[in-house]
Motif scaffolding. Structure first.
Motif, short mmCIF file in Angstrom:
data_model
loop_
_atom_site.label_atom_id
_atom_site.label_comp_id
_atom_site.label_asym_id
_atom_site.label_seq_id
_atom_site.Cartn_x
_atom_site.Cartn_y
_atom_site.Cartn_z
N PHE A 99 44.51 48.34 30.15
CA PHE A 99 43.19 48.15 30.51
C PHE A 99 42.72 46.38 30.84
O PHE A 99 43.04 45.93 29.90
N VAL A 100 42.56 46.05 31.90
CA VAL A 100 42.47 44.65 32.28
C VAL A 100 41.03 44.64 32.95
O VAL A 100 40.44 45.40 33.64
N VAL A 101 40.48 43.37 32.55
CA VAL A 101 39.18 43.04 33.16
C VAL A 101 39.39 41.61 33.62
O VAL A 101 39.73 40.71 32.91
N GLY A 102 38.75 41.24 34.90
CA GLY A 102 38.74 39.84 35.46
C GLY A 102 38.16 39.58 36.53
O GLY A 102 37.25 40.51 36.99
N THR A 103 38.29 38.68 37.28
CA THR A 103 37.74 38.49 38.51
C THR A 103 38.49 38.93 39.67
O THR A 103 39.69 38.23 39.63
N LEU A 104 38.02 39.68 40.55
CA LEU A 104 38.79 39.94 41.76
C LEU A 104 38.52 38.96 42.72
O LEU A 104 37.56 38.73 43.08
N GLY A 114 47.27 52.91 47.17
CA GLY A 114 47.48 53.55 48.41
C GLY A 114 47.04 54.88 48.60
O GLY A 114 46.12 55.35 47.66
N GLN A 115 47.51 55.83 49.33
CA GLN A 115 47.22 57.15 49.49
C GLN A 115 47.16 57.95 48.14
O GLN A 115 46.46 58.88 48.07
N TYR A 116 48.04 57.58 47.12
CA TYR A 116 47.88 58.45 45.94
C TYR A 116 46.85 57.99 44.87
O TYR A 116 46.88 58.68 44.11
N GLN A 117 46.23 56.78 45.32
CA GLN A 117 45.15 56.19 44.43
C GLN A 117 44.04 56.20 45.42
O GLN A 117 43.55 54.98 45.70
N PRO A 118 43.58 57.22 45.97
CA PRO A 118 42.34 57.10 46.94
C PRO A 118 41.42 56.39 46.38
O PRO A 118 40.68 55.42 47.24
N ASP A 119 40.68 56.63 45.53
CA ASP A 119 39.54 56.13 44.64
C ASP A 119 39.98 54.62 44.68
O ASP A 119 38.83 53.84 45.10
N ALA A 120 40.90 54.08 44.24
CA ALA A 120 40.98 52.85 43.85
C ALA A 120 41.35 51.99 45.23
O ALA A 120 40.80 50.78 45.26
N ALA A 121 41.93 52.58 46.18
CA ALA A 121 42.08 52.08 47.13
C ALA A 121 40.83 51.86 48.24
O ALA A 121 40.63 50.66 48.72
N SER A 122 39.91 52.86 47.97
CA SER A 122 38.52 52.45 48.61
C SER A 122 37.81 51.39 47.90
O SER A 122 37.03 50.70 48.70
N MET A 123 37.99 51.32 46.65
CA MET A 123 37.34 50.28 45.92
C MET A 123 37.74 48.89 46.41
O MET A 123 37.13 48.27 46.57
N LEU A 124 39.14 48.60 46.55
CA LEU A 124 39.75 47.54 47.14
C LEU A 124 39.32 47.27 48.22
O LEU A 124 39.27 46.10 48.62
N ARG A 125 39.15 48.28 49.37
CA ARG A 125 38.50 48.12 50.49
C ARG A 125 37.31 47.49 50.84
O ARG A 125 37.04 46.88 51.56
N GLU A 126 36.45 48.14 49.91
CA GLU A 126 35.14 47.93 49.91
C GLU A 126 34.56 46.60 49.24
O GLU A 126 33.42 46.06 49.35
N LEU A 127 35.33 46.45 48.20
CA LEU A 127 34.80 45.33 47.42
C LEU A 127 34.72 43.76 48.04
O LEU A 127 35.82 43.64 48.66
N ASP A 128 33.75 43.30 47.69
CA ASP A 128 33.67 41.88 48.28
C ASP A 128 34.14 40.77 47.15
O ASP A 128 33.41 40.72 46.18
N SER A 164 36.56 49.65 38.71
CA SER A 164 35.02 49.51 38.60
C SER A 164 34.72 48.12 38.61
O SER A 164 35.21 47.13 38.00
N THR A 165 33.51 47.95 39.02
CA THR A 165 32.69 46.56 38.72
C THR A 165 32.00 46.51 37.50
O THR A 165 31.76 47.52 37.23
N VAL A 166 32.34 45.51 36.94
CA VAL A 166 31.50 45.32 35.77
C VAL A 166 30.52 44.14 35.68
O VAL A 166 30.85 43.14 36.67
N ASP A 167 29.73 43.88 34.64
CA ASP A 167 29.02 42.32 34.58
C ASP A 167 29.85 41.66 33.51
O ASP A 167 30.89 41.86 33.14
N GLU A 168 29.15 40.43 33.60
CA GLU A 168 29.90 39.37 32.81
C GLU A 168 29.88 39.84 31.24
O GLU A 168 30.88 39.41 30.91
N ALA A 169 28.76 40.17 30.93
CA ALA A 169 28.81 40.85 29.47
C ALA A 169 30.28 41.73 28.94
O ALA A 169 30.62 41.64 28.10
N THR A 170 30.32 42.59 29.79
CA THR A 170 31.69 43.49 29.67
C THR A 170 32.72 42.64 29.91
O THR A 170 33.76 42.77 29.18
N ARG A 171 32.92 41.78 30.85
CA ARG A 171 34.05 41.04 31.06
C ARG A 171 34.33 40.06 29.71
O ARG A 171 35.34 40.19 29.10
#
Length: 196
Positions: A49-54, A84-98, A129-136
């Motif tokens: 479980f890792v948290v950081g700045t994408l 990739g295709q076997y982690q569709p939710d994670a892949a779409s997060m990476l595609r959509e996050l700025d 998941s996106t998180v806020d600074e307090a969670t980080r």
């Protein structure tokens, strides 16, 4: 009636230690037995479980989408995650996050050997998941506590089997991981001081 396998605890680990965790093993010959990566502080990890700045995302796939995410912890060290295709939710997060964006990732550590014979470690995400600074910040404190606990266990006179395995497999000073924990906590204090 077979019971569902219990999910492994997701280990909280800073990137400096995670990237040094190049030794993997299974505890049985069963094809479906979990693969563990051995943390240099003597803990086995099937999930992290890792948290950081994408900081950046990139589609590195050739025939189909295969997203790489670069996540930086408070010390400036980097985790790489691939979906990739076997982690569709994670892949779409990476595609959509700025980027830049604080994110939390739960996933499986994966190692692969480069053509040069180096072993690289990455996270195959189960969720992003996106998180806020307090969670980080809470994650930083927790990861620092867990790291120091592992180092204390590592330094005990009668090591458990995973500590012994880490001592056999790695010739790495655990002091650098203690430093990573301390400096991560210091970045939080500095951030707090500058906002007050």
């Amino acid at each position: 009636m077979s019971s569902a396998p219990t999910r492994e605890v997701a280990r909280r680990v800073f990137a400096a230690e995670f990237n040094d965790a190049t030794y993997t093993f299974k505890e049985s010959d069963d094809d479906r037995a979990p693969v563990y990566v051995l943390l240099p502080t003597g803990e086995r990890a099937n999930r992290v479980f890792v948290v950081g700045t994408l900081t950046e995302t990139e589609d590195v796939g050739e025939d189909s989408e295969y997203w790489q995410g670069r996540i930086v912890d408070p010390n400036g060290d980097t985790y790489f995650t691939y979906a990739g295709q076997y982690q569709p939710d994670a892949a779409s997060m990476l595609r959509e996050l700025d980027a830049p964006e604080y994110v939390s990732v739960v996933g499986k550590p994966r190692t692969y050997e480069t053509d040069e014979g180096e072993v690289n470690v990455s996270v195959r995400p189960e969720s992003i998941s996106t998180v806020d600074e307090a969670t980080r910040d809470r994650w930083v404190v927790e990861a620092a506590e867990r790291t120091v606990e592992r180092i204390k266990r590592f330094e005990e006179d009668s090591p458990d089997e995973y500590v012994q395995m880490a001592k056999d497999e790695y010739d790495l000073p655990t002091e650098s991981y203690r430093q990573a924990a301390v400096s991560a906590l210091e970045t939080l204090q500095e951030a707090e001081t500058s906002t007050n």
